[in-house]
Scaffold this motif. Structure first.
Motif, PDB file in Angstrom:
ATOM      1  N   HIS A   1       0.825  -1.213   0.000  1.00 37.77           N
ATOM      2  CA  HIS A   1       0.000   0.000   0.000  1.00 37.77           C
ATOM      3  C   HIS A   1       0.855   1.258   0.000  1.00 37.77           C
ATOM      4  O   HIS A   1       0.354   2.352  -0.216  1.00 37.77           O
ATOM      5  N   GLY A   2       2.130   1.119   0.303  1.00 42.37           N
ATOM      6  CA  GLY A   2       3.026   2.269   0.275  1.00 42.37           C
ATOM      7  C   GLY A   2       3.162   3.002   1.582  1.00 42.37           C
ATOM      8  O   GLY A   2       3.611   4.152   1.603  1.00 42.37           O
ATOM      9  N   GLY A   3       2.809   2.359   2.701  1.00 41.82           N
ATOM     10  CA  GLY A   3       3.040   2.975   4.000  1.00 41.82           C
ATOM     11  C   GLY A   3       4.532   3.171   4.240  1.00 41.82           C
ATOM     12  O   GLY A   3       5.366   2.446   3.680  1.00 41.82           O
ATOM     13  N   LEU A   4       4.876   4.140   5.097  1.00 40.08           N
ATOM     14  CA  LEU A   4       6.292   4.463   5.284  1.00 40.08           C
ATOM     15  C   LEU A   4       7.065   3.312   5.898  1.00 40.08           C
ATOM     16  O   LEU A   4       8.194   3.022   5.494  1.00 40.08           O
ATOM     17  N   LEU A   5       6.477   2.615   6.889  1.00 38.23           N
ATOM     18  CA  LEU A   5       7.181   1.498   7.500  1.00 38.23           C
ATOM     19  C   LEU A   5       7.470   0.409   6.477  1.00 38.23           C
ATOM     20  O   LEU A   5       8.584  -0.138   6.418  1.00 38.23           O
TER      21      LEU A   5
END
Length: 524
Positions: A364-368
């Protein structure tokens, strides 16, 4: 590298005997699991060093941890599913900021109204803490605990920084090359992108300062009445000893930082991957040379909630691939699941990405997730849903270690061809490995860095010597508007005087020329 790490750790070891265990209050109440996953290894590491941690959070530990105590604030989950759904709906810039700020105000209220928080923390004289560590997600009223306990405060941002966080320590963030997190832009903006960034940032700033900060100030005055008249919230918000960012210039772009703003991107990642569960390990090893694709939409977006048509499209695509697929799916059953797909409600994501047979991360492209993919040198296919995910996927595309698709409109053929391109073109993997090498090339790990600076603040009683004087300046003085105004005023005064002198000279010249004519006419 090991010798370098050892040399960097020696100062920490030598300083440990000089620093007694501190009592630390941490406040990370966000209901999304990823934010707390990011910080809990750091908090546990502090506890292992003899500090007593009291953690206000939404995810209390299932097993007791030495020197670690939870205060659970489960009220923050009220209407969270509805909020996540609303987050993906189309909104204009003003509506987007209203939605986001109201969400954080509701979290602030939930924490302050929690029975255990009121009994154990808010009562004057109830307890004492040497340090406050708080999540810097527009939870301003919660900064009141620093004044309440007369303790220094450290902020930790799980997504990096923005104008709102920069203000906490007076950090410069020029809009010309510092994009708003939600804008999805880079530091290399065109003219019209700079216009877009300026407008969106200005709207966010006005919305916060005129509409929502006054609400936070009222909450602060309501729940901390004994100190609100002494220390206004606006002053407290400018008195952070340190702000740590879950970001690193090798992951995004270089930008200026004041001394008490520190990058600790990848705070949660262990350098030694843990063994995988037996069933997952066997599934991965059985993939052969084709390898494995790991697919996860993170902790906030659930694959089981995708529209039926989207799920069937994904199943059709995965069934047509020679690779095996690990899919984080929140139901036990998924009708029509092909044999090359392994479902689980939870995966040890960093340990999976560390496996050499895992060739691609669909995220999804979350930073973590983005940091984990870079740490382990894996190319990504981004399917962003909201907030900073568009920015992170955009960075992956520009850097050359990933591609992105619109999850709402992508077809099976488009998804398959994008996956095949990422797996068949070696440039994506090579770039991911190159960026991984740059990111890993640090004198200390992010967690070691965070612990060192935390104890630095404790050793130096708040480390006020790092605080920039910009925090004591007004907007006018900070931007030298008064100086510019003085120069403009003097300039206008000089021009006015010159114009008046010239006007007088013109009048004198005009009169002197007309006088002989009048005399001549008189004589005639």
């Amino acid at each position: 590298m090991f010798a370098l790490r050892l040399c960097c750790l020696i100062p920490i070891v030598l300083l440990l005997p000089n620093l007694e265990g501190a009592r630390i209050l941490s406040i990370f109440p966000y209901p999304g699991p990823s934010q707390y996953i990011n910080v809990v290894p750091y908090l546990k590491a502090l506890a292992s060093r003899g500090h007593e941690i009291t953690s206000v959070n939404a995810f209390p530990q299932k097993k007791p941890v030495k020197n670690f105590r939870d205060i659970a604030v489960l009220e923050v989950f009220q209407s969270y599913e509805k909020i996540l759904k609303e987050a993906t709906e189309d909104k204009n810039v003003w509506q987007e900021n209203n939605f986001m700020n109201k969400f954080f105000i509701d979290i602030t209220k939930a924490v302050l109204n929690n029975v255990n928080v009121q009994q154990e923390l808010l009562k004057p004289g109830k307890d004492h803490y040497d340090l406050i560590i708080v999540e810097t997600l527009r939870l301003d009223a919660l900064y009141g605990f620093a004044a309440h306990f007369n303790a220094p405060i450290i902020g930790l941002s799980t997504f990096g920084t923005d104008w709102n966080i920069d203000e906490l320590v007076g950090n410069p963030s020029p809009l010309s090359y510092t994009p708003l997190v939600t804008a999805g832009l880079s530091d290399r903006m065109t003219y019209w992108e700079r216009v877009h960034n300026f407008v969106e940032t200005s709207v966010a700033l006005v919305n916060w300062k005129l509409i929502h900060r006054p609400v936070q100030e009222k909450l602060y005055e309501q729940y901390f009445p004994h100190i609100a008249h002494k220390v206004p919230l606006v002053e407290l918000s400018k008195n952070f000893s340190l702000v740590m960012l879950n970001q690193h210039f090798s992951l995004s772009f270089p930008r200026p930082y004041v001394p008490n703003m520190i990058e600790v991107g990848g705070l949660h990642i262990s350098h030694t991957p843990a063994p995988l569960p037996k069933d997952i390990e066997e599934f991965i090893e059985g993939a052969g040379s084709a390898g494995v694709i790991y697919f996860s939409l993170g902790s906030n977006i659930k694959s089981k909630d995708l529209p039926e048509e989207r799920r069937q499209m994904l199943l059709k695509t995965f069934a047509s691939l020679p690779q095996r697929v690990l899919w984080k799916f929140e139901d036990d059953q998924l009708p029509g699941k092909p044999d090359n797909v392994f479902l689980s409600k939870w995966f040890p994501q960093p340990d999976i990405l560390a496996h050499p047979k895992v060739k691609l991360f669909i995220t999804h492209g979350g930073l973590l997730s983005t940091i984990e993919s870079i740490h382990h040198g894996k190319p990504v296919l981004g399917l962003p849903f909201f907030y900073d995910q568009f920015l992170n996927v955009g960075r992956a595309k520009r850097a050359g270690f990933g591609l992105g698709l619109d999850h709402k409109t992508m077809s099976s053929s488009e998804l398959k061809s994008t996956i095949e391109r990422l797996l068949s073109e070696p440039e994506f993997s090579a770039t991911a490995q190159q960026i991984s090498a740059r990111y890993r090339d640090q004198p200390m790990s992010p967690q070691e860095t965070a612990i060192w600076w935390t104890e630095y603040v404790l050793r130096h009683k708040g480390a006020q010597h790092m605080r920039v004087s910009a925090q004591d300046l007004s907007f006018v003085a900070y931007h030298s508007l008064d100086v510019i105004g003085m120069f403009l005023g003097v300039g206008f005064l000089i021009l006015f005087i010159i114009s008046m002198v010239l006007r007088k000279l013109v009048l004198i010249c005009t009169r002197s020329k007309s006088a002989p004519r009048k005399n001549k006419l008189k004589n005639q």
